[in-house]
Scaffold this motif. Structure first.
Motif, PDB file in Angstrom:
ATOM      1  N   MET A 228       0.865  -1.163   0.000  1.00 22.19           N
ATOM      2  CA  MET A 228       0.000   0.000   0.000  1.00 22.19           C
ATOM      3  C   MET A 228       0.907   1.218   0.000  1.00 22.19           C
ATOM      4  N   LYS A 229       0.415   2.314  -0.456  1.00 26.56           N
ATOM      5  CA  LYS A 229       1.218   3.541  -0.331  1.00 26.56           C
ATOM      6  C   LYS A 229       1.333   3.858   1.155  1.00 26.56           C
ATOM      7  N   SER A 230       2.489   4.295   1.541  1.00 28.60           N
ATOM      8  CA  SER A 230       2.720   4.471   2.966  1.00 28.60           C
ATOM      9  C   SER A 230       1.794   5.547   3.550  1.00 28.60           C
ATOM     10  N   ARG A 231       1.390   6.486   2.712  1.00 27.26           N
ATOM     11  CA  ARG A 231       0.445   7.507   3.176  1.00 27.26           C
ATOM     12  C   ARG A 231      -0.866   6.885   3.658  1.00 27.26           C
ATOM     13  N   ASP A 232      -1.362   5.944   2.859  1.00 28.21           N
ATOM     14  CA  ASP A 232      -2.633   5.321   3.192  1.00 28.21           C
ATOM     15  C   ASP A 232      -2.518   4.459   4.442  1.00 28.21           C
ATOM     16  N   ARG A 233      -1.465   3.671   4.452  1.00 28.48           N
ATOM     17  CA  ARG A 233      -1.225   2.807   5.604  1.00 28.48           C
ATOM     18  C   ARG A 233      -1.132   3.665   6.868  1.00 28.48           C
ATOM     19  N   ARG A 234      -0.487   4.761   6.724  1.00 29.08           N
ATOM     20  CA  ARG A 234      -0.331   5.706   7.824  1.00 29.08           C
ATOM     21  C   ARG A 234      -1.687   6.141   8.371  1.00 29.08           C
TER      22      ARG A 234
ATOM     23  N   ALA B 228      -2.264   1.553  26.473  1.00 31.49           N
ATOM     24  CA  ALA B 228      -2.318   0.973  25.137  1.00 31.49           C
ATOM     25  C   ALA B 228      -0.951   0.425  24.745  1.00 31.49           C
ATOM     26  N   THR B 229      -0.935  -0.628  23.970  1.00 32.65           N
ATOM     27  CA  THR B 229       0.334  -1.166  23.499  1.00 32.65           C
ATOM     28  C   THR B 229       0.418  -0.997  21.983  1.00 32.65           C
ATOM     29  N   THR B 230       1.638  -0.875  21.508  1.00 33.85           N
ATOM     30  CA  THR B 230       1.813  -0.734  20.064  1.00 33.85           C
ATOM     31  C   THR B 230       1.339  -1.997  19.353  1.00 33.85           C
ATOM     32  N   ASP B 231       1.344  -3.094  20.070  1.00 34.91           N
ATOM     33  CA  ASP B 231       0.866  -4.331  19.469  1.00 34.91           C
ATOM     34  C   ASP B 231      -0.648  -4.302  19.271  1.00 34.91           C
ATOM     35  N   GLN B 232      -1.355  -3.749  20.237  1.00 35.60           N
ATOM     36  CA  GLN B 232      -2.801  -3.607  20.071  1.00 35.60           C
ATOM     37  C   GLN B 232      -3.115  -2.747  18.854  1.00 35.60           C
ATOM     38  N   VAL B 233      -2.390  -1.661  18.741  1.00 36.30           N
ATOM     39  CA  VAL B 233      -2.589  -0.771  17.598  1.00 36.30           C
ATOM     40  C   VAL B 233      -2.332  -1.536  16.305  1.00 36.30           C
ATOM     41  N   ALA B 234      -1.217  -2.258  16.292  1.00 35.01           N
ATOM     42  CA  ALA B 234      -0.845  -3.003  15.095  1.00 35.01           C
ATOM     43  C   ALA B 234      -1.941  -3.982  14.703  1.00 35.01           C
ATOM     44  N   ARG B 235      -2.415  -4.738  15.670  1.00 38.02           N
ATOM     45  CA  ARG B 235      -3.451  -5.723  15.350  1.00 38.02           C
ATOM     46  C   ARG B 235      -4.728  -5.044  14.870  1.00 38.02           C
ATOM     47  N   ALA B 236      -5.067  -3.934  15.519  1.00 43.75           N
ATOM     48  CA  ALA B 236      -6.274  -3.211  15.087  1.00 43.75           C
ATOM     49  C   ALA B 236      -6.130  -2.695  13.660  1.00 43.75           C
ATOM     50  N   ALA B 237      -4.905  -2.416  13.257  1.00 43.83           N
ATOM     51  CA  ALA B 237      -4.685  -1.889  11.909  1.00 43.83           C
ATOM     52  C   ALA B 237      -4.349  -2.993  10.917  1.00 43.83           C
ATOM     53  N   GLY B 238      -4.154  -4.194  11.439  1.00 49.67           N
ATOM     54  CA  GLY B 238      -3.821  -5.311  10.565  1.00 49.67           C
ATOM     55  C   GLY B 238      -2.399  -5.303  10.042  1.00 49.67           C
ATOM     56  N   VAL B 239      -1.499  -4.763  10.819  1.00 50.94           N
ATOM     57  CA  VAL B 239      -0.082  -4.792  10.437  1.00 50.94           C
ATOM     58  C   VAL B 239       0.737  -5.342  11.603  1.00 50.94           C
ATOM     59  N   SER B 240       2.019  -5.465  11.407  1.00 50.27           N
ATOM     60  CA  SER B 240       2.843  -6.010  12.479  1.00 50.27           C
ATOM     61  C   SER B 240       3.285  -4.916  13.455  1.00 50.27           C
ATOM     62  N   GLN B 241       3.535  -5.335  14.686  1.00 52.80           N
ATOM     63  CA  GLN B 241       3.914  -4.365  15.715  1.00 52.80           C
ATOM     64  C   GLN B 241       5.163  -3.565  15.351  1.00 52.80           C
ATOM     65  N   PRO B 242       6.220  -4.233  14.886  1.00 51.32           N
ATOM     66  CA  PRO B 242       7.418  -3.439  14.553  1.00 51.32           C
ATOM     67  C   PRO B 242       7.152  -2.405  13.462  1.00 51.32           C
ATOM     68  N   TYR B 243       6.224  -2.726  12.602  1.00 53.55           N
ATOM     69  CA  TYR B 243       5.931  -1.786  11.520  1.00 53.55           C
ATOM     70  C   TYR B 243       5.351  -0.477  12.052  1.00 53.55           C
ATOM     71  N   VAL B 244       4.515  -0.604  13.046  1.00 54.19           N
ATOM     72  CA  VAL B 244       3.933   0.596  13.656  1.00 54.19           C
ATOM     73  C   VAL B 244       5.034   1.471  14.224  1.00 54.19           C
ATOM     74  N   VAL B 245       5.925   0.831  14.963  1.00 53.88           N
ATOM     75  CA  VAL B 245       7.019   1.592  15.571  1.00 53.88           C
ATOM     76  C   VAL B 245       7.908   2.186  14.483  1.00 53.88           C
ATOM     77  N   ARG B 246       8.228   1.368  13.481  1.00 52.52           N
ATOM     78  CA  ARG B 246       9.014   1.829  12.352  1.00 52.52           C
ATOM     79  C   ARG B 246       8.454   3.112  11.750  1.00 52.52           C
ATOM     80  N   MET B 247       7.174   3.039  11.476  1.00 54.60           N
ATOM     81  CA  MET B 247       6.555   4.144  10.742  1.00 54.60           C
ATOM     82  C   MET B 247       6.473   5.444  11.528  1.00 54.60           C
ATOM     83  N   PHE B 248       6.314   5.337  12.841  1.00 53.73           N
ATOM     84  CA  PHE B 248       6.159   6.567  13.625  1.00 53.73           C
ATOM     85  C   PHE B 248       7.353   6.880  14.510  1.00 53.73           C
ATOM     86  N   GLY B 249       8.305   5.985  14.551  1.00 51.83           N
ATOM     87  CA  GLY B 249       9.508   6.273  15.334  1.00 51.83           C
ATOM     88  C   GLY B 249       9.419   5.768  16.757  1.00 51.83           C
ATOM     89  N   SER B 250       8.281   6.003  17.384  1.00 50.39           N
ATOM     90  CA  SER B 250       8.088   5.530  18.758  1.00 50.39           C
ATOM     91  C   SER B 250       6.611   5.645  19.108  1.00 50.39           C
TER      92      SER B 250
END
Lengths: 210, 210
Positions: free
Chosen positions: B17-23, B42-64
Motif C-alpha cells: 500500500m502507499k505508505s500515506r494510506d497505511r499511515r 495501550a500497546t503498540t501491538d494492540q494498535v498493530a493488530r487493530a490496523a492489521g499490520v505487524s507491531q514493529p511496523y507501527v514503531v518503524r513508521m512513527f519512530g516511537s
DNA sequence: GTCTATACCAAGATAGAC
DNA sequence: GTCTATCTTGGTATAGAC
C-alpha cells in the motif's frame, strides 16, 4: 542531620510501625504518585520510594497494584464527600454552590487527590477500575441531587465546573501561568476563585527518573 | 470468503500500500486503541493488530509510541477545530453555543477521538505529551475566544460542559444506561441533546485479551 | 513497504530470610 | 512487619530478510 547513615533516600533500616499507620502512609504516597502518573503509568516502586518502604512490601500489603488503586480511589471519594457534607452542615442552603466550589478547590491541597479521581474517571474501559469509578461518580451525583438538594441544571453546572477544574489540574496548566498570557486568562476564567491556591501548589515536581 | 488463507486475523500476507494510506489506517486504529486504554495502557501491538499490520511496523513508521500518540493528538485536535470552523461558517452568531454543542457530541462518532483527547489532558506531568496537551487545549480556548467570539463566561461554560461529556464518555457511563436508573438521570442531564448518539455507540467492546 | 525474530528492559509479584 | 533477591511477563524497539 542525625547520626545515621548519610544515605537518606529511605533505604536505611526503618523503624517498625503498626501496620495501620504504615498503611495510611503508603496510601497517601500512592495518591500522589497515581495522581502524577495515572494508574497504569505509576509503578509500585515509585509508590514504595515515596513512602519510604520497599516495593514488595507495598504489593504485600495491598495484594496488588489494582487493589491499591481501588483503595486510593475509595479514600479520595470519601474525602470529597465528607468535605461536602461538612460544608452542607455548616452553611445556609442558598449559598451552597459557592461554598462547595471553594471546598472543592481546597481539596487541591491534598496533593493528588482530585488527580487520582480524574485518572480513574478516564479508565471506564477497565473492567474492575471502570466499575468502581462509575459507582464513585454516581455517589457524588447522588449526593448533589439528594443530600444537597441541587436541581438537575444546578447539578450539571457544578459537575461540569468540577471536571473543568480537574482538567486544568491534570494538564498542569498552572505550570505555565507565569510565562503565558493566554494561560493566565484561561485559568482566571476556569477557576471561580481561589486561583492563588492552585498556583501555590508549585510547579509539578517530576523526579528525574522513574 | 476469498480464496486466501482462512486465518483472517490480519496476519496473512498483506497487500502493499502507499505508505500515506497505511499511515492513515494506523492512525485511525491508534485513535481507537489509545481512546480505550490511554497512552500508557495501550500497546503498540494492540494498535498493530487493530490496523492489521505487524507491531514493529507501527514503531518503524512513527519512530516511537510517543510520537504516534502525538500524531493521534494532533489529528484529534484538527478534527475538533475544523468541525467547529465549519459550524462557525454555516450558522448565525446567536445560536452558536447550541450548534457547537451538537457538533461536539457528533464527534463521538469518531470512536476514540474525544477519548484520546481526554487521555492527553490528564497527562500534564509528562514532559513531552503534557506540553502538547496544554498547547492543544489552549488552541481550543483561543478558538472560542477569538474566532468564535465567545465571552469569558460563555467560554467557561462551554469548555466545562465539554469536559463533563468527556468524563461521561471516559467512564463509559452509557454502558449502564439500561440497568441503572440513576445513570439514565445523570446522562440525561449531562448531555444537552443527542443522548441517543452516545447510546448508539454501543457497549464498549473489550477484546478478551490484550 | 512489510514481516519475523529477537534483544532488552521495566515492572509486578513471589519466596523466604530476619 | 519489613527487607533482599529473584522469577516472570509483557512490551518497546532494533536488525535484518524478503
Amino acid at each position: 542531620m542525625s547520626s545515621v547513615s548519610a544515605d537518606d533516600d529511605g533505604h536505611e533500616p526503618i523503624t517498625r510501625m503498626k501496620s495501620r499507620d504504615r498503611r495510611e502512609l503508603i496510601l497517601e504516597a500512592a495518591t500522589g504518585v497515581f495522581g502524577d502518573y495515572g494508574y497504569v503509568g505509576a509503578t509500585t516502586d515509585q509508590v514504595a520510594r515515596a513512602a519510604g518502604v520497599s516495593q514488595p512490601y507495598v504489593v504485600r500489603m495491598f495484594g496488588s497494584k489494582e487493589k491499591l488503586f481501588l483503595e486510593v480511589l475509595r479514600r479520595a471519594l470519601d474525602a470529597l464527600l465528607s468535605t461536602f457534607r461538612t460544608v452542607l452542615a455548616e452553611n445556609s442552603r442558598t449559598e451552597l454552590p459557592r461554598y462547595f466550589g471553594r471546598a472543592y478547590v481546597d481539596l487541591l491541597n491534598d496533593r493528588g487527590l482530585l488527580l487520582s479521581l480524574m485518572h480513574a474517571f478516564v479508565l471506564g474501559s477497565d473492567p474492575v477500575i471502570g466499575r468502581a469509578a462509575r459507582e464513585g461518580f454516581l455517589e457524588v451525583y447522588e449526593f448533589m441531587r439528594n443530600e444537597a438538594g441541587f436541581g438537575p441544571e444546578q447539578t450539571r453546572e457544578f459537575l461540569a465546573g468540577g471536571m473543568l477544574i480537574n482538567t486544568m489540574v491534570g494538564l498542569r496548566m498552572s505550570d505555565e501561568f507565569d510565562t503565558n498570557e493566554t494561560v493566565r486568562e484561561l485559568l482566571t476564567i476556569a477557576l471561580p476563585e481561589k486561583l492563588d491556591l492552585l498556583l501555590h501548589l508549585g510547579k509539578t515536581q517530576r523526579p528525574t527518573s522513574k
